[in-house]
Structures are given as structure tokens and as C-alpha cells.
Write an enzyme that holds these catalytic residues in place. Sequence first.
Site, PDB file in Angstrom:
ATOM      1  N   GLN A   1      -0.511  -7.203  -2.330  1.00  0.00           N
ATOM      2  CA  GLN A   1       0.861  -6.975  -1.881  1.00  0.00           C
ATOM      3  C   GLN A   1       1.794  -7.949  -2.602  1.00  0.00           C
ATOM      4  O   GLN A   1       1.390  -9.064  -2.934  1.00  0.00           O
ATOM      5  CB  GLN A   1       0.963  -7.189  -0.377  1.00  0.00           C
ATOM      6  CG  GLN A   1       0.262  -6.110   0.440  1.00  0.00           C
ATOM      7  CD  GLN A   1       0.093  -6.518   1.898  1.00  0.00           C
ATOM      8  OE1 GLN A   1       0.875  -7.296   2.422  1.00  0.00           O
ATOM      9  NE2 GLN A   1      -0.945  -5.997   2.530  1.00  0.00           N
ATOM     10  N   GLU A   2       3.056  -7.510  -2.766  1.00  0.00           N
ATOM     11  CA  GLU A   2       4.002  -8.295  -3.565  1.00  0.00           C
ATOM     12  C   GLU A   2       4.072  -9.758  -3.134  1.00  0.00           C
ATOM     13  O   GLU A   2       4.061 -10.662  -3.957  1.00  0.00           O
ATOM     14  CB  GLU A   2       5.380  -7.637  -3.467  1.00  0.00           C
ATOM     15  CG  GLU A   2       6.261  -8.011  -4.628  1.00  0.00           C
ATOM     16  CD  GLU A   2       7.553  -7.239  -4.638  1.00  0.00           C
ATOM     17  OE1 GLU A   2       7.697  -6.258  -3.868  1.00  0.00           O
ATOM     18  OE2 GLU A   2       8.434  -7.633  -5.433  1.00  0.00           O
TER      19      GLU A   2
END
Length: 201
Positions: free
Chosen positions: A80-81
Amino acid sequence: MGNGLSEPHAIFPCLPSFQALHIVILGLDCAGKTTVLYRLRFNEFVNTVPTKGFNTEKIKVTLGGKVRTAAFHFWDVGGQEKLRPLWRSYTRCADGLVFVVDSVDAERMEEAKTELHKITRLQENQGVPVLVVANKQDLRSALPLGEVEQMLALNELGSHTPWHLQPACAIIGEGLQEGLERLHSMINKRRKMMRQQKRKR
Ligand code: G3D
Ligand code: MG
């Protein structure tokens, strides 16, 4: 598909050659990283949940050719970012990277490209071989390999970074063994070149 090894880099892998190879599995969230890891570990499909931190497994892999088995220590890091800034701390001592992409997710291919190029351009990752896994090839809408290669701009990875693009389906494990063999041989080739370079000094 892949490029060759060119100039070796002066940075030596942190682990001696008799220890398990330190391999970091990266890629955007949902690409199939954890599925790859557990397919390799248990030789079966394991239902995954989004990875918040990391998963790690030491796995002995049977290889073809002269070397019969090799020990890999895999680190599967959340994609995830908000977790991506952490990737660097896992790749610091990596012998090799596995970058998993979702071959169906054309929309996020540009984002995957940016992350792949960002991590391979880091000074400490220069020369570290990369196995790019074009995952989910079982799905009808999967992009063909040539398109994945182009969209990820693999030819722009730089002459220092050896890479191989492997089509795969992590759910059934197709392509993973072949991909690991290529990664293992790229790592060995790099080590050999670095040893030769050291002797010349
Ligand atoms: P990540 O660790 O990269 O975030 P996961 O990704 O391993 O958690 O996988 C994300 C989803 O993709 C999972 O589905 C998983 O079953 C699916 N997946 C992984 N590899 C493949 C593949 O090769 N083919 C197909 N068709 N699906 C795959 P869910 O439904 O649990 O989100
Ligand atoms: Mg995961």
C-alpha cells in the site's frame, strides 16, 4: 525476456554466499505478492489478507541445472502507498528483488513502473537483479508480456540492473519455479563478476 549483466557494482551483497539469499518481494497492493510467497512456501494456494507489515519465510527451492537446491529468505512487504517508504529498509541488503505486477491492472501499471524504477535506482540497490513477475496471467484480460515490458519501461532500468520478466499465475504456481531459477542465476552471475573484480584490484 531480460537484459544481461553489464558492469558489476562495487557494493557487495551483505550475506556470505553460503547463507540463504535475501530476497525482497515488492509491488503494488493486490499484485499477488503474498500469494506468491505462500505458494512457494506451502506449494498450495493460501487465501490472503492485505499485508500491513511484512511476511517472511525461509524456503529451500529445488532448482534445475548444476545447483540442485538453494535457500531463499523471502521478505514480502506491504504494497500500500503508505507502506512503500518502508521498502528501502528491507532492500538494503537484498541479493535480489521480486517485483510482482498485476497483469490485468493496466490502470496502475504506470504507478507500478514508477515504484519499480524508484527502488532500483537507489544507490544501494544498483546492480541487484530483479525478477519481474507478470502475475495473474490466468485471467482473460491479462496484458500480454510484451505490453507489460513496455508499460514498465524495463529497458530503461539501466545497464546495471539485470532483470527477467516472467509470466506467472501465483494461484497455481505456474512460472514461479522458472522465475526463481532465472533470479538465482542472475545473482550467481553477479557474485562471480564481483569476485573477479575484487581479484583484479
Ligand atoms: P498482495 O500481497 O500483493 O497485496 P495478494 O496480493 O497476494 O494478497 O493477492 C491479491 C488478490 O489477488 C487475492 O485475491 C489473490 O487471490 C489474487 N491473486 C493473486 N495471484 C493471482 C493469480 O495469479 N491469478 C488470479 N486470478 N488471482 C490472483 P482476493 O480475492 O483475496 O483479493
Ligand atoms: Mg500481501
